[in-house]
Write a protein that holds these residues in place. Structure first.
Motif, short mmCIF file in Angstrom:
data_model
loop_
_atom_site.label_atom_id
_atom_site.label_comp_id
_atom_site.label_asym_id
_atom_site.label_seq_id
_atom_site.Cartn_x
_atom_site.Cartn_y
_atom_site.Cartn_z
N GLN A 1 4.06 -17.88 -67.56
CA GLN A 1 3.06 -18.74 -68.21
C GLN A 1 3.57 -20.17 -68.78
O GLN A 1 4.65 -20.24 -69.35
CB GLN A 1 2.38 -17.97 -69.41
CG GLN A 1 1.93 -16.45 -68.96
CD GLN A 1 2.86 -15.48 -68.75
OE1 GLN A 1 3.89 -15.73 -68.94
NE2 GLN A 1 2.35 -14.26 -68.38
N ARG A 2 2.62 -21.16 -68.64
CA ARG A 2 2.96 -22.34 -69.13
C ARG A 2 3.69 -22.50 -70.39
O ARG A 2 4.76 -23.15 -70.68
CB ARG A 2 1.52 -23.26 -68.93
CG ARG A 2 1.94 -24.74 -69.20
CD ARG A 2 0.42 -25.44 -68.98
NE ARG A 2 -0.22 -25.07 -68.01
CZ ARG A 2 -0.08 -25.75 -66.61
NH1 ARG A 2 0.63 -26.35 -66.55
NH2 ARG A 2 -1.04 -25.10 -65.72
N ILE B 1 5.39 -20.44 -72.15
CA ILE B 1 6.58 -19.72 -72.15
C ILE B 1 7.60 -20.39 -71.34
O ILE B 1 8.85 -20.40 -71.77
CB ILE B 1 6.47 -18.14 -71.55
CG1 ILE B 1 5.43 -17.41 -72.48
CG2 ILE B 1 7.84 -17.54 -71.43
CD1 ILE B 1 4.93 -15.94 -71.80
N ARG B 2 7.30 -21.42 -70.45
CA ARG B 2 8.28 -21.89 -69.82
C ARG B 2 9.09 -22.88 -70.61
O ARG B 2 10.55 -23.25 -70.09
CB ARG B 2 7.96 -22.92 -68.73
CG ARG B 2 7.00 -21.98 -67.74
CD ARG B 2 6.30 -23.04 -66.61
NE ARG B 2 5.32 -22.28 -66.11
CZ ARG B 2 4.22 -22.83 -65.40
NH1 ARG B 2 4.11 -24.28 -65.79
NH2 ARG B 2 3.04 -22.25 -65.15
N SER B 3 8.59 -23.11 -71.59
CA SER B 3 9.49 -24.14 -72.52
C SER B 3 10.88 -23.30 -73.15
O SER B 3 11.94 -23.98 -73.45
CB SER B 3 8.72 -24.55 -73.93
OG SER B 3 8.37 -23.35 -74.69
N ILE B 4 10.95 -22.02 -72.88
CA ILE B 4 12.09 -21.17 -73.51
C ILE B 4 13.03 -21.21 -72.33
O ILE B 4 14.33 -21.07 -72.68
CB ILE B 4 11.78 -19.88 -73.94
CG1 ILE B 4 11.10 -18.84 -72.82
CG2 ILE B 4 10.52 -20.05 -75.28
CD1 ILE B 4 11.35 -17.45 -73.45
N ALA C 1 2.67 -4.74 -66.52
CA ALA C 1 1.80 -5.94 -66.55
C ALA C 1 2.87 -7.26 -66.24
O ALA C 1 3.91 -7.14 -66.46
CB ALA C 1 1.17 -6.14 -67.93
N PRO C 2 2.31 -8.29 -66.03
CA PRO C 2 3.13 -9.53 -65.90
C PRO C 2 3.74 -9.89 -67.36
O PRO C 2 3.39 -9.39 -68.18
CB PRO C 2 2.32 -10.67 -65.68
CG PRO C 2 0.72 -10.04 -65.12
CD PRO C 2 0.91 -8.66 -65.81
N THR C 3 4.93 -10.63 -67.29
CA THR C 3 5.98 -10.61 -68.08
C THR C 3 5.49 -11.63 -69.05
O THR C 3 4.96 -12.86 -68.52
CB THR C 3 7.27 -10.95 -67.84
OG1 THR C 3 7.99 -9.83 -66.79
CG2 THR C 3 8.37 -11.40 -68.91
N VAL C 4 5.34 -11.35 -70.06
CA VAL C 4 4.92 -12.40 -71.52
C VAL C 4 5.93 -12.23 -72.08
O VAL C 4 6.37 -11.61 -72.92
CB VAL C 4 3.49 -11.90 -72.04
CG1 VAL C 4 3.34 -12.92 -73.09
CG2 VAL C 4 2.26 -11.75 -71.09
N GLY C 5 6.72 -13.55 -72.27
CA GLY C 5 7.78 -13.72 -73.19
C GLY C 5 8.95 -13.21 -72.38
O GLY C 5 9.14 -13.99 -71.44
N GLU D 1 5.57 -27.11 -58.53
CA GLU D 1 6.02 -27.77 -59.52
C GLU D 1 7.15 -27.41 -60.30
O GLU D 1 8.05 -28.01 -60.63
CB GLU D 1 4.97 -28.42 -60.29
CG GLU D 1 3.94 -29.26 -59.66
CD GLU D 1 4.10 -30.39 -59.66
OE1 GLU D 1 4.99 -31.12 -60.47
OE2 GLU D 1 3.63 -31.32 -58.82
N VAL D 2 6.95 -26.13 -60.89
CA VAL D 2 7.89 -25.58 -61.62
C VAL D 2 9.11 -25.28 -61.25
O VAL D 2 10.37 -25.39 -61.49
CB VAL D 2 7.29 -24.28 -62.17
CG1 VAL D 2 8.25 -23.42 -63.12
CG2 VAL D 2 6.07 -24.50 -63.12
N PHE D 3 9.18 -24.55 -59.77
CA PHE D 3 10.50 -24.33 -59.02
C PHE D 3 11.05 -25.41 -58.88
O PHE D 3 12.18 -25.71 -58.97
CB PHE D 3 9.95 -23.92 -57.73
CG PHE D 3 11.32 -23.41 -57.04
CD1 PHE D 3 12.02 -22.33 -57.37
CD2 PHE D 3 11.52 -23.86 -55.53
CE1 PHE D 3 13.31 -22.25 -56.38
CE2 PHE D 3 12.53 -23.93 -54.86
CZ PHE D 3 13.37 -22.83 -55.24
#
Length: 170
Positions: free
Chosen positions: A46-47, A49-52, A21-25, A80-82
């Motif tokens: 995920q939005r 999780i990006r803060s870590i 599954a997609p990585t969560v964490g 935007e994230v990149f």
């Protein structure tokens, strides 16, 4: 992607790609090579999780940014994230690879199309640096410490490598 890499280089096979599954964490992988040990941190996109992500920047020796090449509806958000990642001064001198994942899908953009998409997104955002400089918040000196200047960013983008991959195919 990380499971595929672990399967290729470790004696113990990783999970089958269709079971992942997609990585969560985060997902941590380690590969023992004859001359080095490589440790990978697969951080979820995920939005929330990006803060870590910045917590890992000081320990990085390279950055691999994975783009879902089949999800064209989210490319603007991806860019935007990149852009935030490539403009982080803490990552500026590190090797950077942009992976266009899911190349096995018929709906995926090619490597050239991924690069063109990012470049078009960049061109469509004139004046972003001016907006950030005028935005309320930290002093201009503090912002300058956190934002890469335009010349450094252009140089970084000019040397950007883009590679197409599929976790399902070899």
């Amino acid at each position: 992607m990380l499971e595929k890499i672990k399967t290729l280089y470790n004696p113990t096979p990783g999970m089958a790609p269709d079971k992942i599954a997609p990585t969560v964490g985060q997902n941590i992988g380690k590969i023992n090579l004859p001359s080095t040990i490589m440790q990978f941190f697969d951080l979820g996109g995920q939005r929330d999780i990006r803060s870590i992500w910045p917590k890992y920047y000081d320990e990085c020796h390279a950055v691999v940014f994975v783009v879902d090449a089949s999800d064209q509806a989210r490319l603007s958000e991806t860019w935007e994230v990149f852009d935030d990642v490539i403009t982080s001064p803490r990552l500026l001198n590190l090797p950077l690879l942009l992976l266009a994942n899911k190349q096995d899908k018929d709906t995926s953009l090619t490597v050239a199309e991924i690069r063109e998409s990012f470049e078009a997104w960049q061109r469509a955002r004139p004046g972003k640096e001016d907006e950030e400089a005028a935005a309320p918040g930290p002093s201009s000196e503090a912002r300058a410490a956190d934002v890469v200047d335009a010349d450094a960013k252009r140089e970084r983008l000019a040397s950007l490598d883009v590679l197409g991959v599929s976790a399902l195919e070899g």
